[in-house]
Design a protein around this motif. Sequence first.
Motif, mmCIF file in Angstrom:
data_model
loop_
_atom_site.group_PDB
_atom_site.id
_atom_site.type_symbol
_atom_site.label_atom_id
_atom_site.label_comp_id
_atom_site.label_asym_id
_atom_site.label_seq_id
_atom_site.Cartn_x
_atom_site.Cartn_y
_atom_site.Cartn_z
ATOM 1 N N TRP A 24 0.851 -1.195 0.000
ATOM 2 C CA TRP A 24 0.000 0.000 0.000
ATOM 3 C C TRP A 24 0.877 1.232 0.000
ATOM 4 O O TRP A 24 2.048 1.177 0.360
ATOM 5 N N GLU A 25 0.292 2.348 -0.420
ATOM 6 C CA GLU A 25 0.987 3.631 -0.460
ATOM 7 C C GLU A 25 -0.029 4.716 -0.146
ATOM 8 O O GLU A 25 -1.161 4.668 -0.634
ATOM 9 N N LEU A 26 0.357 5.670 0.676
ATOM 10 C CA LEU A 26 -0.532 6.766 1.059
ATOM 11 C C LEU A 26 0.239 8.077 0.988
ATOM 12 O O LEU A 26 1.287 8.226 1.618
ATOM 13 N N ASP A 27 -0.243 9.024 0.185
ATOM 14 C CA ASP A 27 0.357 10.351 0.049
ATOM 15 C C ASP A 27 -0.555 11.358 0.747
ATOM 16 O O ASP A 27 -1.687 11.567 0.316
ATOM 17 N N ILE A 28 -0.047 11.960 1.808
ATOM 18 C CA ILE A 28 -0.831 12.923 2.583
ATOM 19 C C ILE A 28 -0.340 14.321 2.240
ATOM 20 O O ILE A 28 0.863 14.586 2.252
ATOM 21 N N ALA A 29 -1.272 15.215 1.908
ATOM 22 C CA ALA A 29 -0.880 16.551 1.465
ATOM 23 C C ALA A 29 -1.907 17.600 1.888
ATOM 24 O O ALA A 29 -3.057 17.282 2.176
ATOM 25 N N ARG A 30 -1.444 18.839 1.910
ATOM 26 C CA ARG A 30 -2.307 20.015 2.057
ATOM 27 C C ARG A 30 -2.022 20.904 0.862
ATOM 28 O O ARG A 30 -1.005 21.598 0.835
ATOM 29 N N PRO A 31 -2.885 20.885 -0.146
ATOM 30 C CA PRO A 31 -2.620 21.670 -1.362
ATOM 31 C C PRO A 31 -2.488 23.167 -1.074
ATOM 32 O O PRO A 31 -3.120 23.707 -0.172
ATOM 33 N N TRP A 32 -1.658 23.814 -1.880
ATOM 34 C CA TRP A 32 -1.394 25.243 -1.792
ATOM 35 C C TRP A 32 -2.532 26.017 -2.436
ATOM 36 O O TRP A 32 -2.944 25.702 -3.547
ATOM 37 N N ILE A 33 -3.031 27.042 -1.749
ATOM 38 C CA ILE A 33 -4.045 27.945 -2.301
ATOM 39 C C ILE A 33 -3.363 29.284 -2.557
ATOM 40 O O ILE A 33 -2.906 29.957 -1.630
ATOM 41 N N GLU A 34 -3.290 29.647 -3.806
ATOM 42 C CA GLU A 34 -2.622 30.889 -4.209
ATOM 43 C C GLU A 34 -3.445 32.099 -3.752
ATOM 44 O O GLU A 34 -4.658 32.142 -3.936
ATOM 45 N N ALA A 35 -2.763 33.087 -3.148
ATOM 46 C CA ALA A 35 -3.448 34.305 -2.697
ATOM 47 C C ALA A 35 -2.597 35.546 -2.963
ATOM 48 O O ALA A 35 -2.770 36.577 -2.311
ATOM 49 N N THR A 36 -1.682 35.439 -3.913
ATOM 50 C CA THR A 36 -0.800 36.564 -4.231
ATOM 51 C C THR A 36 -1.599 37.687 -4.883
ATOM 52 O O THR A 36 -2.407 37.436 -5.776
ATOM 53 N N ILE A 37 -1.365 38.898 -4.421
ATOM 54 C CA ILE A 37 -2.055 40.046 -5.021
ATOM 55 C C ILE A 37 -1.146 40.694 -6.053
ATOM 56 O O ILE A 37 0.086 40.578 -5.986
ATOM 57 N N MET A 38 -1.755 41.389 -7.026
ATOM 58 C CA MET A 38 -0.988 42.047 -8.080
ATOM 59 C C MET A 38 -0.042 43.069 -7.450
ATOM 60 O O MET A 38 -0.408 43.804 -6.533
ATOM 61 N N GLY A 39 1.195 43.067 -7.913
ATOM 62 C CA GLY A 39 2.190 44.013 -7.423
ATOM 63 C C GLY A 39 2.974 43.506 -6.219
ATOM 64 O O GLY A 39 3.887 44.184 -5.753
ATOM 65 N N ALA A 40 2.636 42.337 -5.711
ATOM 66 C CA ALA A 40 3.351 41.791 -4.552
ATOM 67 C C ALA A 40 4.773 41.427 -4.957
ATOM 68 O O ALA A 40 5.053 41.107 -6.110
ATOM 69 N N SER A 41 5.679 41.455 -3.988
ATOM 70 C CA SER A 41 7.082 41.145 -4.275
ATOM 71 C C SER A 41 7.383 39.652 -4.142
ATOM 72 O O SER A 41 8.496 39.221 -4.381
ATOM 73 N N GLY A 42 6.417 38.897 -3.745
ATOM 74 C CA GLY A 42 6.596 37.444 -3.613
ATOM 75 C C GLY A 42 5.246 36.749 -3.540
ATOM 76 O O GLY A 42 4.194 37.394 -3.416
ATOM 77 N N GLN A 43 5.282 35.464 -3.637
ATOM 78 C CA GLN A 43 4.042 34.693 -3.574
ATOM 79 C C GLN A 43 3.467 34.701 -2.162
ATOM 80 O O GLN A 43 4.200 34.726 -1.172
ATOM 81 N N ALA A 44 2.156 34.658 -2.102
ATOM 82 C CA ALA A 44 1.455 34.537 -0.828
ATOM 83 C C ALA A 44 0.369 33.484 -0.998
ATOM 84 O O ALA A 44 -0.151 33.271 -2.091
ATOM 85 N N GLY A 45 0.051 32.833 0.068
ATOM 86 C CA GLY A 45 -0.990 31.816 -0.015
ATOM 87 C C GLY A 45 -1.229 31.149 1.324
ATOM 88 O O GLY A 45 -0.734 31.595 2.357
#
Length: 134
Positions: A24-45
């Motif tokens: 058996w194999e189980l992959d546990i994850a919490r997907p990334w939700i993008e929340a970057t606003i226009m003009g930001a200097s880096g990604q946010a989420g």
Amino acid sequence: MAKYRGSKGSLSIGGTVIGELLEWELDIARPWIEATIMGASGQAGDLDLPGATGRIRVKYDHANAQQAALDNILVSDATPTPVAALFIVSGTGPKQISCNILPTNLAVGARIMGGHIEGSYQIRSDGAISFSWT
């Protein structure tokens, strides 16, 4: 993503160990939700709710009650009821992961050299995932 595999452990479906388990194999994850606003200097989420996907490989036998329960979910027209699964990494301790699962796919094929039929279930978790790592 945390990935767990077992070839020496076991897997319980609905409180009973599944017969003819190969791995058996189980992959546990919490997907990334993008929340970057226009003009930001880096990604946010933020992180979404946890979930898991995985695979259960067996020597396929529909006469096995636990395999049949997964098969019946796949072919039924009714709204599926998730089944309780206990992924046992080690019997000593114990080291185990529990969650409800639903099968999303079953691939069945014959191994010519091995003389048995193999089944591979793709699964997804439904609800909370918990660890017992003592």
